[in-house]
Design a protein around this motif. Structure first.
Motif, PDB file in Angstrom:
ATOM      1  N   MET A 143       0.778  -1.221  -0.063  1.00 18.58           N
ATOM      2  CA  MET A 143       0.002  -0.192  -0.112  1.00 18.58           C
ATOM      3  C   MET A 143       0.938   1.279   0.033  1.00 18.58           C
ATOM      4  N   ALA A 144       2.060   1.193   0.776  1.00 17.83           N
ATOM      5  CA  ALA A 144       2.897   2.250   0.643  1.00 17.83           C
ATOM      6  C   ALA A 144       3.451   2.616  -0.741  1.00 17.83           C
ATOM      7  N   ARG A 145       3.762   1.602  -1.395  1.00 18.52           N
ATOM      8  CA  ARG A 145       4.213   1.981  -2.812  1.00 18.52           C
ATOM      9  C   ARG A 145       2.946   2.545  -3.565  1.00 18.52           C
ATOM     10  N   VAL A 146       2.013   2.063  -3.484  1.00 22.32           N
ATOM     11  CA  VAL A 146       0.840   2.682  -4.256  1.00 22.32           C
ATOM     12  C   VAL A 146       0.535   4.140  -3.802  1.00 22.32           C
ATOM     13  N   ALA A 147       1.061   4.463  -2.359  1.00 19.39           N
ATOM     14  CA  ALA A 147       0.759   5.852  -1.978  1.00 19.39           C
ATOM     15  C   ALA A 147       1.922   6.566  -2.286  1.00 19.39           C
ATOM     16  N   GLY A 148       3.081   6.148  -2.673  1.00 15.65           N
ATOM     17  CA  GLY A 148       4.180   6.904  -3.249  1.00 15.65           C
ATOM     18  C   GLY A 148       5.297   6.983  -2.305  1.00 15.65           C
ATOM     19  N   PRO A 198       8.105  12.166  12.876  1.00 15.21           N
ATOM     20  CA  PRO A 198       6.500  12.008  12.909  1.00 15.21           C
ATOM     21  C   PRO A 198       6.437  10.533  13.077  1.00 15.21           C
ATOM     22  N   VAL A 199       5.340  10.346  13.964  1.00 17.35           N
ATOM     23  CA  VAL A 199       4.713   8.860  14.172  1.00 17.35           C
ATOM     24  C   VAL A 199       3.388   8.666  14.340  1.00 17.35           C
ATOM     25  N   ILE A 200       2.917   7.671  13.603  1.00 23.81           N
ATOM     26  CA  ILE A 200       1.456   7.108  13.168  1.00 23.81           C
ATOM     27  C   ILE A 200       1.469   5.827  13.995  1.00 23.81           C
ATOM     28  N   ALA A 201       0.285   5.929  14.661  1.00 21.71           N
ATOM     29  CA  ALA A 201      -0.070   4.744  15.530  1.00 21.71           C
ATOM     30  C   ALA A 201      -1.136   3.744  14.423  1.00 21.71           C
ATOM     31  N   MET A 202      -1.153   2.571  14.680  1.00 19.07           N
ATOM     32  CA  MET A 202      -2.162   1.818  14.079  1.00 19.07           C
ATOM     33  C   MET A 202      -2.490   0.731  15.109  1.00 19.07           C
ATOM     34  N   SER A 203      -3.867   0.152  14.843  1.00 20.29           N
ATOM     35  CA  SER A 203      -4.334  -0.859  15.470  1.00 20.29           C
ATOM     36  C   SER A 203      -5.756  -1.281  15.120  1.00 20.29           C
ATOM     37  N   LYS A 230      -6.869  -0.247  11.694  1.00 18.94           N
ATOM     38  CA  LYS A 230      -6.788  -1.413  10.649  1.00 18.94           C
ATOM     39  C   LYS A 230      -8.230  -2.059  10.334  1.00 18.94           C
ATOM     40  N   PRO A 231      -8.303  -2.361   9.341  1.00 14.16           N
ATOM     41  CA  PRO A 231      -7.540  -2.270   8.167  1.00 14.16           C
ATOM     42  C   PRO A 231      -7.994  -0.845   7.609  1.00 14.16           C
ATOM     43  N   PHE A 232      -6.951  -0.326   6.630  1.00 17.41           N
ATOM     44  CA  PHE A 232      -7.230   1.085   6.134  1.00 17.41           C
ATOM     45  C   PHE A 232      -6.504   0.838   4.875  1.00 17.41           C
ATOM     46  N   THR A 233      -6.790   1.979   3.864  1.00 17.89           N
ATOM     47  CA  THR A 233      -6.673   1.889   2.544  1.00 17.89           C
ATOM     48  C   THR A 233      -5.182   2.552   2.326  1.00 17.89           C
ATOM     49  N   ALA A 234      -4.827   2.618   1.252  1.00 16.70           N
ATOM     50  CA  ALA A 234      -3.408   3.274   0.695  1.00 16.70           C
ATOM     51  C   ALA A 234      -3.655   4.759   0.818  1.00 16.70           C
ATOM     52  N   LEU A 237      -3.532   5.846   4.350  1.00 17.92           N
ATOM     53  CA  LEU A 237      -1.981   5.724   4.822  1.00 17.92           C
ATOM     54  C   LEU A 237      -1.365   7.098   4.089  1.00 17.92           C
ATOM     55  N   ARG A 238      -1.647   7.403   2.906  1.00 20.43           N
ATOM     56  CA  ARG A 238      -1.077   8.601   2.230  1.00 20.43           C
ATOM     57  C   ARG A 238      -1.274   9.799   3.022  1.00 20.43           C
ATOM     58  N   ALA A 239      -2.746  10.003   3.246  1.00 19.42           N
ATOM     59  CA  ALA A 239      -3.127  11.109   3.875  1.00 19.42           C
ATOM     60  C   ALA A 239      -2.377  11.234   5.302  1.00 19.42           C
ATOM     61  N   ALA A 240      -2.594   9.973   5.935  1.00 18.01           N
ATOM     62  CA  ALA A 240      -1.933  10.284   7.381  1.00 18.01           C
ATOM     63  C   ALA A 240      -0.662  10.276   7.762  1.00 18.01           C
TER      64      ALA A 240
END
Length: 256
Positions: A143-148, A198-203, A230-234, A237-240
Motif C-alpha cells: 500500500m505504501a508503494r501505491v501511496a508513493g 513523525p509517528v503514526i499509530a495503528m491498531s 486497521k484495516p486501512f487503505t493506501a 495511509l498517504r493522507a496520514a
C-alpha cells in the motif's frame, strides 16, 4: 542515457543476485570486490548509484566512503549491512541501507528510488514500520508503494528503535499491540529521543480487552501525530503520513 550502478561486494553469490536484479531492470552493473578496484572504475566511468557491502575489504569498506564520495559527487550510496546495521561513525552516512539477508522488495525499492534520483525527482519518503504480523507488513508495504512511499518493517518495537540508530526514516508507523515493549511505550520512547520524527499509530484493537479507538486515542495522548484503524487503505495511509510529516516539519502540506 545508460543507468550504471557500481557494485562493491566481496560475496560472489550476493553480487550475482544483485547483478541479475539490476540487469532485469535495465541497469548496467559495474562490479568490484574491493573499494580500490571501485575507485579505479570511477576514474573513467560515471554511475548513478553505488552499492557497497559493509563487510567488503575485511569489514573496512565504509572507511573509504569519503574517497568514494569525492570520486562520485552527488551520487547516492547504498550500504548493505547485517542485522546490526551500520555502527558508530558510519551510522546515517549513506542515503540507503539494504539489510542483509537481502529481500527482493528492498532491492526493488532501491532501484526505483535510484531511478527517481537519476531523473531528478528525488527519492520517495521512507516509512519505517513495526508490526509483529508479517502478513500485515507485506500488505502495508504494498500500500505504501501505491501511496508513493517506500516502506520497511521490523517485527517488534525494540528492533525498530535499534534500526533508527543507523537507518534514516521520514515517518514511523507503529502497531500498538506487539510482544515486548509494545507501541505505547515505544512511541513514548521515540518522543523522548526523537521529537522531530513523525509517528503514526495503528491498531485493530486487542480482542475484547481494548478496542482500536481507545488504543489509538491513548497513542495520540502520548505523542502520536496520526492514527490509523486497521484495516486501512493506501489513500488513508498517504493522507496520514502526509499530515504527520507536515506537522513535524511545520509545513502547511507535504506530499510524496
Amino acid at each position: 542515457m545508460q543507468k550504471r550502478v557500481l557494485l562493491i561486494d566481496h560475496n560472489a553469490d550476493t553480487a550475482r543476485r544483485l547483478t541479475k536484479r539490476f540487469c532485469d531492470r535495465r541497469w548496467v552493473v559495474l562490479s568490484s570486490n574491493s573499494v580500490r578496484g571501485a575507485l579505479e572504475i570511477c576514474e573513467s566511468i560515471s554511475v548513478k548509484l553505488a552499492v557497497i557491502d559493509a563487510m567488503a575489504d575485511d569489514g573496512q569498506a565504509l572507511d573509504a566512503l569519503p574517497m568514494l564520495r569525492d570520486r562520485l559527487p552527488g551520487t547516492p550510496i547504498a550500504a548493505m549491512a547485517g542485522r546490526y546495521g551500520l555502527r558508530g561513525r558510519h551510522a546515517h552516512t549513506c542515503e540507503f541501507v539494504l539489510p542483509k539477508p537481502l529481500a527482493e522488495f528492498d532491492v526493488d525499492d532501491l532501484i526505483d528510488d535510484a531511478g527517481r534520483i537519476a531523473r531528478g525527482e528525488g527519492p520517495r519518503p521512507h516509512i519505517l514500520g513495526a508490526d509483529d504480523k508479517e502478513g500485515a507488513c507485506s500488505v502495508i508495504r504494498s500500500m505504501a508503494r501505491v501511496a508513493g512511499y517506500r516502506a520497511s518493517f521490523e517485527t517488534c518495537m525494540e528492533a525498530m528503535l535499534q534500526r533508527l540508530k543507523w537507518d534514516r526514516a521520514d515517518c514511523l508507523l507503529v502497531d500498538i499491540f506487539m510482544p515486548g515493549m509494545g507501541g505505547i511505550d515505544g512511541i513514548r520512547k521515540v518522543r523522548a529521543e526523537r521529537p522531530d520524527l513523525p509517528v503514526i499509530a495503528m491498531s485493530s484493537g486487542l480482542h475484547a480487552r481494548m478496542d482500536a479507538e481507545t488504543s489509538l486515542k491513548a497513542a495520540r495522548m502520548i505523542g502520536a501525530d496520526g492514527a490509523l484503524k486497521k484495516p486501512f487503505t493506501a489513500e488513508q495511509l498517504r493522507a496520514a503520513a502526509c499530515a504527520a510529516i507536515a506537522a513535524r516539519r511545520g509545513a502547511m502540506s507535504f506530499a510524496p
